[in-house]
Each structure stands twice: as C-alpha cells, then as structure tokens.
Design an enzyme around this catalytic site. Structure first.
Site, short mmCIF file in Angstrom:
data_model
loop_
_atom_site.label_atom_id
_atom_site.label_comp_id
_atom_site.label_asym_id
_atom_site.label_seq_id
_atom_site.Cartn_x
_atom_site.Cartn_y
_atom_site.Cartn_z
CG ASP A 1 -1.92 1.02 1.35
OD1 ASP A 1 -2.02 1.87 0.46
OD2 ASP A 1 -2.64 1.01 2.38
CG HIS B 1 -3.94 0.52 7.27
ND1 HIS B 1 -3.72 -0.50 6.41
CD2 HIS B 1 -3.82 1.66 6.54
CE1 HIS B 1 -3.50 0.00 5.19
NE2 HIS B 1 -3.54 1.32 5.24
MN MN Z 1 -2.96 3.68 0.68
MN MN Z 2 -3.16 2.66 3.59
#
Ligand code: MN
Ligand code: MN
Length: 297
Positions: free
Chosen positions: A95, A155
């Site tokens: 990510d 996260h």
């Molecule tokens: Mn992201």
């Molecule tokens: Mn993220």
C-alpha cells in the site's frame, strides 16, 4: 526474511513501480480515468492484482475517490493530487501513496506529509508504540505550520486484510500497540491547512464485500456473488462491475446491497473545512533493528 515477508516485499515492490509510473502520468489535461486504467493494467501486467481501486483524490478530497466508468474529469493546473495504490499477490498487500502538485504549488504541504512519514520510519523499531509514531507525525506536521488529519490513520497489513486490526494514528494518542519484529504496517500521514478532520461526501465509488444477505433485486444478487468470488475481503470499484448489469440498475443494486449490509461503502472523504490535503504513504516491515520500506523501487 521469512516466506511471508518475501511475499509482502514482492507486492510492495510492484506497488512501488506502479506508483512511480502512475504519478508520472498525472499532468494538466490528463484524464483521471486514463491514469486509473493505466495503473491497474500495469499491476496486472506484473502478475499482481489491485488490493483496492486506485485512489486519485484531489485538493480538499483526502481519500476514496476513484474515477467512474464514464468519468471525464481531468487534472487541472494547481491541483494537489494524491495517488494511492494497493497491490496484492495472493492476498499479501503493498500500500503506497504520494502527492503531486500539478503546476508545482503546495510544496510545503506536500513536504510536511513526506517529512512526517520519514520521521515515523526513522522512529519505528520493535518496542516503539503506535501512539509514539502518531506523536512524531503530529509534531513534524505542526513544524511546517499545518495540521495532521486526525481521523485518518495508518494500519496493519495482514493476509487478505487491508486494515488488520491495529491503527497507526497521525496524532499523539493515549494508548498504542507496541510494534514487534515481523509486523507489516502502512504508515500514512495526511497534512492539511484546514481543520484536520475529514468528513464523508454523499458519494461512494468504492465498496467491499461484508456478508451474504438476502436481497430482492436479481442484479444485486449477481453483483454480490461476483464480488465475493473475485475480490473476497478487498475493496472494489463500481467501474469494475459495471459490465455485470444494465447501467441504469447499477446504482440501485449497489444501494440495496449497502443498506442490507451485504456491502460496505467507502464514501469519498473530504477535509471538513475544505482545506487542502497532502498524503505520503509507505508499507514497512518491522525488523530487529528498525524497519524496512517495502514500497520503494
Ligand atoms: Mn494507501
Ligand atoms: Mn493505507
């Protein structure tokens, strides 16, 4: 590196290459939809899948905007663009996000998010608590004269799970989770010249499967079966499923699925006072002496 770490590193490496190429396509007059299609095709070319639809959020919008199937929107001079890309290989996710100013303004705001990310990465090692990371992010962004967005967080990344239970705040909080070797996290500071909070816009273009629920509409049942099979627990875009049902029924079917809690809707998020928002994000692996950036070429 363990076998699991290697898989995260593979997904992260692909995400890094794709964001580099995608951000280069963000230019005045280019269509958002073309950048999205380009990035998602490149992910497939590299043998991976999107972990979520590419987010291309501009100016006051902080996250969760992805182009519609017939989206004619183009980048304009002065836009502050956040590109956020997720890649997965067999459920292992990378990510990564970056900000770009079309026409070169907003330099300090972009630097604030980037410096906060660097400071967080510098701090991270086993035993450091997530609220300490939040403290460093907050302090760094304040140092530039801006505010962190307090209700957006980093996260934990676990297999098939984009938000693996633990968050990394962008402000100092009371309690935190102590990071340990082998943990994989996405760290993503957001900086703004606004209030420092985001709110939902009415619109949602990104959804995620939640559970099988009885729904009346045939088209809704068709969509639910398809997304469960193809995207499992990961988010998908309305434009990815538009071919399944007649266009005039698509919106209604999705609304039925959301109201029956078969799907979760990710609303577009905008800054509460319409402040400009910048973002920087990396996925990292906590190592014995610190951390390793997984989403760097
Ligand atoms: Mn992201
Ligand atoms: Mn993220």
């Amino acid at each position: 590196m363990t076998r699991v770490d290697e898989r995260f590193a593979l997904a992260g490496g692909i995400a890094a290459e794709v964001i580099d190429a995608a951000v280069r396509k963000v230019k005045e007059g280019a269509r958002l939809l073309d950048v999205a299609a380009f990035a998602e095709a490149l992910i497939a070319e590299k043998g991976a899948k999107p972990a979520f639809p590419i987010n291309i959020s501009i100016n006051q919008r902080a996250a969760h905007y992805t182009p519609d199937i017939d989206d004619e929107a183009c980048f304009q001079k002065g836009d502050l663009v956040k590109v956020d890309i997720g890649v997965h290989v067999d459920g292992y996710i990378g990510d990564v996000a970056r900000s770009k100013a079309v026409g070169g303004r907003h330099r300090e705001l972009i630097k604030a998010a980037e410096a906060a990310l660097e400071a967080a990465i510098e701090l991270i090692k086993p035993g450091v608590a997530t609220n300490e990371v939040g403290g460093v992010v907050e302090k760094t962004i304040h140092g530039f004269g801006f505010r962190p967005v307090s209700n957006l967080t980093g996260h934990r990344l676990t297999e098939w799970n984009l938000h693996g239970g633990v968050v990394v705040p962008n402000v100092r909080t009371m309690h935190g989770y102590r990071l340990k070797e082998g943990d994989v996290f996405a760290i993503e500071p957001f900086a703004t010249d606004g209030a420092g909070r985001v709110v939902d816009e009415p619109k949602a273009m990104i959804f995620r499967y939640l559970s099988d629920r009885p729904v009346r509409m045939r088209e809704a049942r068709l969509i639910l079966g398809f997304v469960k099979e193809n995207y499992s627990t990961l988010p998908f875009a309305e434009r990815w499923i538009a071919h399944l049902v007649p266009r005039f029924k698509l919106g209604l079917a999705l609304r039925q699925l959301v109201s029956s809690k078969a799907l979760h809707a990710y609303h577009v998020l905008k800054e509460k006072e319409n402040g400009l928002v910048s973002q920087a994000e990396h996925s990292i692996l906590v190592t014995s002496g610190g951390c390793e950036i997984l989403t760097e070429v």
